[in-house]
Design a protein around this motif. Structure first.
Motif, mmCIF file in Angstrom:
data_model
loop_
_atom_site.group_PDB
_atom_site.id
_atom_site.type_symbol
_atom_site.label_atom_id
_atom_site.label_comp_id
_atom_site.label_asym_id
_atom_site.label_seq_id
_atom_site.Cartn_x
_atom_site.Cartn_y
_atom_site.Cartn_z
ATOM 1 N N GLU A 126 0.829 -1.206 0.000
ATOM 2 C CA GLU A 126 0.000 0.000 0.000
ATOM 3 C C GLU A 126 0.865 1.258 0.000
ATOM 4 O O GLU A 126 0.607 2.216 -0.741
ATOM 5 C CB GLU A 126 -0.922 -0.023 1.219
ATOM 6 C CG GLU A 126 -1.933 -1.171 1.182
ATOM 7 C CD GLU A 126 -2.541 -1.484 2.534
ATOM 8 O OE1 GLU A 126 -2.190 -0.771 3.512
ATOM 9 O OE2 GLU A 126 -3.350 -2.420 2.629
ATOM 10 N N THR A 130 1.512 4.102 -3.242
ATOM 11 C CA THR A 130 1.302 5.531 -3.026
ATOM 12 C C THR A 130 2.529 6.340 -3.441
ATOM 13 O O THR A 130 2.401 7.475 -3.916
ATOM 14 C CB THR A 130 0.977 5.797 -1.542
ATOM 15 O OG1 THR A 130 -0.192 5.049 -1.180
ATOM 16 C CG2 THR A 130 0.709 7.267 -1.290
ATOM 17 N N THR A 195 -5.071 4.154 -3.766
ATOM 18 C CA THR A 195 -3.712 4.696 -3.757
ATOM 19 C C THR A 195 -3.475 5.674 -4.908
ATOM 20 O O THR A 195 -2.337 6.071 -5.161
ATOM 21 C CB THR A 195 -2.660 3.568 -3.789
ATOM 22 O OG1 THR A 195 -2.924 2.688 -4.894
ATOM 23 C CG2 THR A 195 -2.687 2.778 -2.489
ATOM 24 N N LEU A 226 -6.030 10.585 -3.993
ATOM 25 C CA LEU A 226 -6.044 9.537 -2.972
ATOM 26 C C LEU A 226 -7.409 9.509 -2.306
ATOM 27 O O LEU A 226 -7.946 10.560 -1.904
ATOM 28 C CB LEU A 226 -4.959 9.793 -1.930
ATOM 29 C CG LEU A 226 -3.516 9.657 -2.423
ATOM 30 C CD1 LEU A 226 -2.553 9.999 -1.279
ATOM 31 C CD2 LEU A 226 -3.243 8.267 -2.934
#
Length: 230
Positions: A126, A130, A195, A226
């Protein structure tokens, strides 16, 4: 528990570096030989990138395959032994962890970022997704190939959760079991969305003998919004 499993992923691959290198170079996995190796090459080439960053490159086969096709390719991996094997075979490689990428220690930019069966954790993946837009050139693409959830689920319940690869069928060649985080197909798609990625294409490369998907390939571009944590 999650942190323990995340740490054990790296530990297992430190232990399994030699066995993995041998398996890849001897083409011992039928699905790779018949389907998935070519599937990731095709997905990369379809975008006509001039440069590619392979994250979790292992012993470096994909970097060498792309370089042979005139692409400026670089591979990074968190396991020094794998990077050393890759360098010995030729190519541009460096040791870099997910954390190095997230914290900006890796300066490399590319037209395409590839994660070929290398997104194994939960929180670490995760965080990586990002951070990856900073590694891409304008209009660059993220290409992820992973196990197909419907096939990889096996007889277990079809829900997200930690699983353990015991390397059954390799006669003890792999000394360490390897934890990995299973995601359903819906969870993978949600992960890209939350993300900040826009999924452009989803491919399901088919095994020519079983007529079942050998993997799933996600091709995405940065959307820049996001929507919160997964």
């Amino acid at each position: 528990m999650h942190e323990h499993n995340e740490a054990k992923i790296l530990h297992s691959w430190h232990c399994n570096a030699d066995a993995w290198t041998q398996m890849v170079r001897d083409a011992l996995l039928e699905s790779r030989r018949l389907v998935t190796d070519q599937a990731i090459i095709d997905a990369v080439l379809d975008g006509q990138p001039a440069s590619v960053l392979d994250i979790g490159c292992g012993e470096g086969w994909l970097v060498r395959a792309l370089a042979a096709r005139g692409i400026q390719a670089m591979g990074v991996d968190a396991v020094p032994a794998l990077v050393e094997r890759a360098r010995q075979a030729g190519g541009n490689f460096a040791v870099a962890t997910y954390e190095d990428i997230v914290t900006g220690k890796l300066a490399q930019h590319a037209d395409a970022v590839v994660c070929n069966f290398s997104l194994l954790g939960k929180e670490s993946v995760e965080q990586l997704l990002t951070a990856l837009p900073s590694r891409l050139e304008t209009n660059g693409r993220l290409i992820v190939q992973t196990v197909h959830p419907l096939i990889a689920c096996g007889e277990q319940v079809y829900v997200d959760g930690w699983r353990l690869e015991n390397w059954t069928g390799f006669d003890g060649a792999f000394p360490a079991p390897a934890p990995w985080y299973f995601r359903t197909l819906a969870s993978w798609i949600a992960l890209f969305t939350t993300t900040g990625w826009r999924l452009r294409e989803l491919r399901e490369p088919m095994h020519p003998q079983t007529c079942r998907p050998a993997s799933v390939v996600f091709i995405a571009q940065w959307h820049g919004v996001l929507e919160g944590p997964t």
